[in-house]
Design a protein around this motif. Structure first.
Motif, short mmCIF file in Angstrom:
data_model
loop_
_atom_site.label_atom_id
_atom_site.label_comp_id
_atom_site.label_asym_id
_atom_site.label_seq_id
_atom_site.Cartn_x
_atom_site.Cartn_y
_atom_site.Cartn_z
N ASN A 1 -7.35 -7.23 6.95
CA ASN A 1 -6.82 -6.05 6.26
C ASN A 1 -5.48 -6.45 5.62
OD1 ASN A 1 -6.39 -3.42 5.38
ND2 ASN A 1 -5.42 -2.81 7.29
N MET B 1 -3.62 -0.61 10.43
CA MET B 1 -2.84 0.26 9.54
C MET B 1 -3.60 0.43 8.22
SD MET B 1 1.17 -0.01 8.48
CE MET B 1 1.70 0.59 10.07
N ASP B 2 -3.69 1.69 7.75
CA ASP B 2 -4.52 1.99 6.59
C ASP B 2 -3.83 1.76 5.25
OD1 ASP B 2 -6.62 2.76 8.22
OD2 ASP B 2 -5.98 4.86 8.28
N LYS C 1 -2.58 0.42 1.93
CA LYS C 1 -3.02 -0.71 1.10
C LYS C 1 -2.19 -0.76 -0.18
CE LYS C 1 -7.00 -2.67 -1.35
NZ LYS C 1 -6.93 -4.02 -0.72
N ASP D 1 -0.48 -6.05 12.92
CA ASP D 1 -1.06 -4.82 12.40
C ASP D 1 -0.33 -4.25 11.19
OD1 ASP D 1 -2.94 -2.54 12.62
OD2 ASP D 1 -1.12 -1.41 13.07
N ASN D 2 1.00 -4.22 11.23
CA ASN D 2 1.71 -3.56 10.13
C ASN D 2 2.20 -4.52 9.05
OD1 ASN D 2 3.62 -4.45 12.06
ND2 ASN D 2 5.15 -2.96 11.35
#
Length: 295
Positions: A184, A1-2, A4, A158-159
Motif C-alpha cells: 500500500n 492506512m487508507d 493515498k 503502516d503510516n
C-alpha cells in the motif's frame, strides 16, 4: 492506512511581503487559484516553499492560513524537513496540531547518513505521528539518497504511504515502483518533465512545482492520462517543458515567483540570497509564458 497520495499536488511557494513577512492575502489568493485550476492537493512549506528560511512560527502560520482557506476542498500536505530527527519530529507535531492531512518528509541535508540511519530517521517520525507520511528523495539538492531497497523497507510501516522522487532518475522511480508494487505505497513524480513517463510506469501522480504557474497544463497531463488520452497527456507534458527548463534563469524558486507575478499573483521575492530575476530574465520568462498561452 487508507490515505493515498495521487494526482497533481503543487508544492506551493511561500508569498512574502517586501519586509520578508508571510503575505497572508497573497497566500489565500494562491490557494484559490490552484484549487480553481483543478489540482488534487496542496503542499505548502516544501522545497519550493523555502522551508529552510522559515521559523517554526512562520511554518505554523503558513499551514494555518492554507488550511483555513482550503476549507477541506483538497488534502493539504505539509513539508516537514530538518537535518535532525528531533527537529523533524518537532515540525511534524506542529503540522499535526495545525490539522494537515499528510506529511512530506525530506531526507536530512548536509549530513551523509547511511541507509540504516535513513531508515531509523523516518521510522522515528512514523512512531511519533498518526499522520500518513510521504517520503521525499531530492538527492540532487541534498546529496542524500533513499535507496529503493530502503524505501521498500519503510513501505512496511503502516503510516508511510508513499514517496516523492525528485532525483530525475527514471531507474530510481522504476525501482521504487517495482519493489513496492504489492504494498500500500504510492510513488509521486517530483521532476516536472517526467510526469507522463512516471504515470506510464505506474506512478500515482506528481508533486510539480510548475503547477504553481501552469496548474491547468500540469493537471491535463494527469487527467488525460487517466482518461486514456495518452497523446493528449504527452502533448501537455511537452507544453510545460519550456517553463521547467526556464528555472535556470534564476536561483530556485525565483522563476516560479516571477511567473506568478506575471499572472497577477504578487507573491513577492525569495529570501535572500535568492534575489529576483533581472528585467532581461523576466522578459525571457514572459516570452515563454506567452508561447505557453499562460498570459
Amino acid at each position: 492506512m487508507d490515505f493515498k497520495p495521487y494526482g497533481i499536488v503543487p508544492p506551493m511557494v511561500t508569498p512574502l511581503t517586501d519586509e520578508g513577512k508571510i503575505n497572508e492575502p497573497a497566500l489565500r489568493k494562491l490557494v484559490n487559484f490552484l484549487i480553481d485550476s483543478g489540482v488534487h492537493g496542496l503542499f505548502p512549506v516544501g522545497t519550493t516553499g523555502e522551508f529552510y528560511a522559515l521559523s517554526n512560527d512562520e511554518f505554523r502560520q503558513v499551514l494555518e492560513v492554507t488550511l483555513d482557506e482550503t476549507r477541506g476542498r483538497v488534502p493539504v500536505y505539509a513539508g516537514v524537513n530538518h537535518i535532525t530527527t528531533r527537529g523533524l519530529i518537532e515540525l511534524a507535531q506542529i503540522a499535526e496540531a495545525a490539522g494537515v492531512d499528510a506529511l512530506s518528509a525530506l531526507t536530512p541535508m548536509f549530513l551523509t547518513p547511511n541507509q540504516n540511519q535513513i531508515y531509523a530517521h523516518f521510522e522515528s517520525l512514523a512512531k511519533n505521528t498518526g499522520l500518513p507520511i510521504i517520503l521525499y528523495n531530492n538527492k540532487p539538492k541534498t546529496g542524500v539518497d533513499i535507496a529503493p531497497a530502503t524505501a521498500a523497507r519503510l513501505a512496511e510501516i503502516d503510516n508511510i504511504v508513499g514517496i516523492k522522487d525528485s532525483t530525475g532518475d527514471m531507474t530510481t522511480t522504476e525501482e521504487y515502483l517495482r519493489l513496492t508494487r504489492n504494498k500500500n505505497f504510492s510513488v509521486m513524480m517530483g521532476r516536472d518533465t517526467l510526469i507522463y513517463a512516471a504515470l506510464c510506469y505506474g506512478a500515482s501522480g506528481a508533486v510539480a512545482s510548475c503547477a504553481n504557474v501552469a496548474p491547468k497544463i500540469i493537471v491535463d497531463i494527469y487527467n488525460k492520462f487517466m482518461a486514456g488520452d495518452h497523446e493528449g497527456a504527452r502533448e501537455a507534458q511537452f507544453k510545460v517543458a519550456p517553463l521547467r527548463i526556464a528555472y535556470n534563469l534564476g536561483t530556485f524558486p525565483s522563476v516560479i515567483k516571477a511567473g506568478l507575478k506575471l499572472l497577477g499573483i504578487d507573491v513577492g521575492n525569495c529570501f535572500d540570497p535568492s534575489g529576483p530575476l533581472t528585467d532581461e530574465e523576466t522578459s525571457q520568462l514572459r516570452k515563454i509564458m506567452v508561447e505557453m498561452e499562460l498570459i
